[in-house]
Structure formats: C-alpha cells, structure tokens
Design an enzyme around this catalytic site. Structure first.
Site, short mmCIF file in Angstrom:
data_model
loop_
_atom_site.label_atom_id
_atom_site.label_comp_id
_atom_site.label_asym_id
_atom_site.label_seq_id
_atom_site.Cartn_x
_atom_site.Cartn_y
_atom_site.Cartn_z
N LYS A 277 100.63 23.79 -17.49
CA LYS A 277 99.89 24.31 -18.65
C LYS A 277 98.45 24.71 -18.25
CE LYS A 277 102.73 23.03 -22.19
NZ LYS A 277 103.99 23.76 -21.95
N LYS B 137 98.60 16.21 -4.01
CA LYS B 137 97.33 15.55 -4.31
C LYS B 137 96.77 14.75 -3.13
CE LYS B 137 97.57 15.24 -9.32
NZ LYS B 137 97.34 14.39 -10.50
N GLY C 121 101.73 4.04 -8.30
CA GLY C 121 101.78 5.25 -7.47
C GLY C 121 100.48 6.03 -7.60
N ASN D 26 103.85 -3.54 -11.38
CA ASN D 26 104.76 -2.54 -10.81
C ASN D 26 106.12 -3.17 -10.52
OD1 ASN D 26 105.12 0.16 -9.95
ND2 ASN D 26 105.16 -0.56 -7.84
N ARG D 27 107.15 -2.32 -10.66
CA ARG D 27 108.52 -2.76 -10.36
C ARG D 27 108.58 -3.33 -8.94
NH1 ARG D 27 112.62 2.13 -10.78
NH2 ARG D 27 111.31 2.77 -9.03
N LYS E 252 103.54 -2.81 -3.90
CA LYS E 252 102.75 -1.59 -4.09
C LYS E 252 101.54 -1.82 -5.00
CE LYS E 252 104.63 2.52 -4.59
NZ LYS E 252 105.63 3.53 -5.07
P1 ATR Z 1 103.12 9.15 -8.68
O1 ATR Z 1 102.40 9.39 -7.42
O2 ATR Z 1 103.38 10.35 -9.49
O3 ATR Z 1 102.54 8.06 -9.50
P2 ATR Z 1 105.04 7.63 -7.22
O4 ATR Z 1 104.06 7.39 -6.16
O5 ATR Z 1 106.43 8.01 -6.88
O6 ATR Z 1 104.59 8.74 -8.23
O7 ATR Z 1 105.07 6.32 -8.12
C1 ATR Z 1 105.88 6.24 -9.21
C2 ATR Z 1 105.64 4.93 -9.92
O8 ATR Z 1 106.55 4.82 -11.02
C3 ATR Z 1 105.90 3.74 -9.03
O9 ATR Z 1 104.99 2.73 -9.41
C4 ATR Z 1 107.34 3.36 -9.40
O10 ATR Z 1 107.68 2.02 -9.18
P3 ATR Z 1 108.15 1.52 -7.71
O11 ATR Z 1 106.90 1.42 -6.89
O12 ATR Z 1 108.79 0.21 -7.96
O13 ATR Z 1 109.11 2.58 -7.23
C5 ATR Z 1 107.31 3.62 -10.88
N1 ATR Z 1 108.64 3.86 -11.49
C6 ATR Z 1 109.43 4.94 -11.32
N2 ATR Z 1 110.54 4.85 -12.09
C7 ATR Z 1 110.45 3.66 -12.77
C8 ATR Z 1 111.25 2.98 -13.72
N3 ATR Z 1 112.41 3.50 -14.14
N4 ATR Z 1 110.82 1.79 -14.21
C9 ATR Z 1 109.64 1.25 -13.78
N5 ATR Z 1 108.83 1.84 -12.89
C10 ATR Z 1 109.22 3.02 -12.38
#
Ligand code: ATR
Length: 277
Positions: free
Chosen positions: A14, A64, A126, A148-149, A153
């Site tokens: 956008k 980024k 992330g 975080n899951r 991280k």
């Molecule tokens: P970005 O740089 O866009 O933030 P990323 O570095 O891939 O993307 O990070 C994505 C984040 O979303 C991570 O914290 C990921 O958790 P993990 O580190 O455990 O992978 C989190 N994430 C993605 N899908 C998720 C889900 N279904 N439930 C909870 N956390 C999720």
C-alpha cells in the site's frame, strides 16, 4: 522526486498510495513505484537505483536485514532492530533507518493507548518484534515481556537489544517458555501486541491461550488486514476494549520516512480514517 518500495512479494504493498497521499498534501512532484526485488539482486539493484537519481526507498520483506550491508550509515534504532525499513540518499551516502517502532508508538498515542508505566506483552521474536521493542522501551513501560513459541529466539532478541541499548533499556524483560497466562506468572497485561507472522498465513493457528488477554485494555496486531485476524478475534472475544490491526503503524512509519526524505511532515488523519483506525 524518485522514491519507491522494494520487496518480494510486492504487489500487495500500500506504500504507493500512502506516499502519493502525502505528496499531494504539499503539491510535490513525486514518482513512487513498487519494485519486485529479491535478496540475491538487492544490493546491486539498490546501488543502481540511487546512481540513477533515486532519493529514497521503503524496504519490506525479505530485504529488511540485507539492505544494512549497502548502507554507509545506520541509525541506532536500525542497529538495535538489526533491520531497516527505509533507505535515504543523503550527501551522496546511503543512510538506513528503521521507522517501524516510531510508527507504532505514534499510532498508540493517536489511539490513546498509554505505554508509560504499563505492562506490555509482545508475541513473536522475529524481525517485526525486533523493530518495535527499542521504541516501546523508550516510552518507559513498567515491563515488556517478549514471548515466543521458540523461547531461544526471545532470549536472543532480548540479549541483542540489551547489548546495544545502554542505559535507555530500563524495563525488565522476561522470557517465558510458553504462552498461557499461568506460565506468564499470572501477570495480566495492559497491552498485547502480535508481532508473529501467524496473521500472514492462510491457516492462522496462533499458538497462544486466550487467557493472555485477561484484563488487557488494548490489543494490536502488527499485520494489517481487511478483516479481523485470529488474534483480533480472540482479543474481542475476551472483551478487550481497543483492538486494532497494523494499518495505523503502517501509515505512521511511512509518514516518518516521508518527512526524512522530503522535509515535509504529512497529516496522517485522512488515511487513518479511511481505514476506520
Ligand atoms: P518476521 O521477521 O516477519 O517477524 P520471522 O522472523 O519468520 O518473521 O518470525 C516470525 C515470528 O512469528 C516468530 O517469532 C515465530 O515463532 P518461532 O520463532 O517459534 O518460529 C512466530 N510464529 C509464526 N507462526 C506462529 C504461530 N502459528 N504461532 C505462534 N507464533 C508463530
């Protein structure tokens, strides 16, 4: 004035309509294009964009982090985020900045969501989370928890930011290993922010328990979406009064980039209202 946004995919962006709205406010003659640029060609592409008269670029996924390699100068907040969302040719040098965090904080102010002395829970560790944590900490919240899951991280993110933050990082940050309120020591939060990428997926199986919204005054998904994300639906079901997507942050981070590029500070209210923000 030649500006643009780079990333892959890029068709959904956008940014051209947002920056055209800003330029019209000041009768600026602006060309703002979307460019599909992948990681491999990114550095060469950026170099030739600036060599051919470009002034500034918005940067989106997945570029980024990689754009930092071409920058001659990097702002502190971009260093802390280890990512940049804008590039700017200034005095013949490429300057990289991250305006996402400021965009979020400005948006929270507009929405009258206080962060001073408040407890904030951030889901995700992330790039999106990294971009906002330093700016939130500057607002002196009582506590920021990054959950975080994958707990490692979150620990890494907090360590990176503390290393670069010096004395401005006053808040304590904990790293819970799972996301139910019980495991978060039964703390309730004033503000819950979704910085995971779950909302971008077709199957938004966000792995959190709805108890995290207990007692929260506000919940904000950094992702912008025409319909409520699963995170937003969960917050509304838990009666959170203020629930928003990331449209306001997107507009405000763009406004900050625009004012650095052009020297003009745009009025964002029209764009914010157009999405009911
Ligand atoms: P970005 O740089 O866009 O933030 P990323 O570095 O891939 O993307 O990070 C994505 C984040 O979303 C991570 O914290 C990921 O958790 P993990 O580190 O455990 O992978 C989190 N994430 C993605 N899908 C998720 C889900 N279904 N439930 C909870 N956390 C999720």
């Amino acid at each position: 004035m030649k500006l643009g946004v780079i990333g892959s995919p890029i068709e959904h962006s956008k940014s051209p309509e947002i920056h055209t709205n800003f330029a019209n406010q000041f009768d600026l003659d602006l060309v703002f294009e979307k460019y599909l640029v992948g990681k491999d060609e990114c550095l060469e592409w950026v170099k030739s964009f600036f060599e051919s008269g470009g002034l500034g670029l918005s940067v989106t996924l997945p570029l980024k982090e990689v754009v930092l390699e071409i920058a001659d100068d990097i702002s502190l907040r971009a260093k802390q985020a280890a990512a940049a969302n804008m590039l700017f040719l200034k005095d013949g040098k490429i300057f990289a900045d991250c305006t996402d965090g400021l965009g979020l904080v400005t948006d929270l102010k507009t929405k009258e969501i206080d962060i001073f002395n408040k407890k904030i829970l951030i889901l995700g560790a992330g790039g999106a989370a990294k971009g906002i944590v330093p700016s939130l900490l500057n607002g002196n919240p009582k506590q920021v928890i990054v959950a975080n899951r994958t707990p490692e991280k979150a620990i890494e993110l907090v360590a990176q930011i503390q290393e670069l933050g010096g004395s401005q990082l006053k808040s304590s940050i904990l790293m819970p290993s799972s996301l139910t309120l019980d495991n978060l020591e039964n703390t309730s939060f004033d503000l819950v922010i979704n910085a995971t990428s779950a909302s971008t997926l077709a199957d938004q199986n966000l792995e959190v328990d709805s108890s995290i919204f207990k007692g929260a005054a506000a919940a904000l998904d950094l992702y912008y979406s025409q319909t409520d994300t699963l995170f937003m639906q969960m917050a509304k079901e838990q009666s959170v009064a203020k629930v928003y997507d990331g449209w306001g942050m997107l507009v405000e981070q763009a406004a900050e980039s625009f004012s650095q590029w052009t020297g003009f500070k745009p009025d964002t209210s029209g764009l914010l209202e157009s999405r009911g923000a």
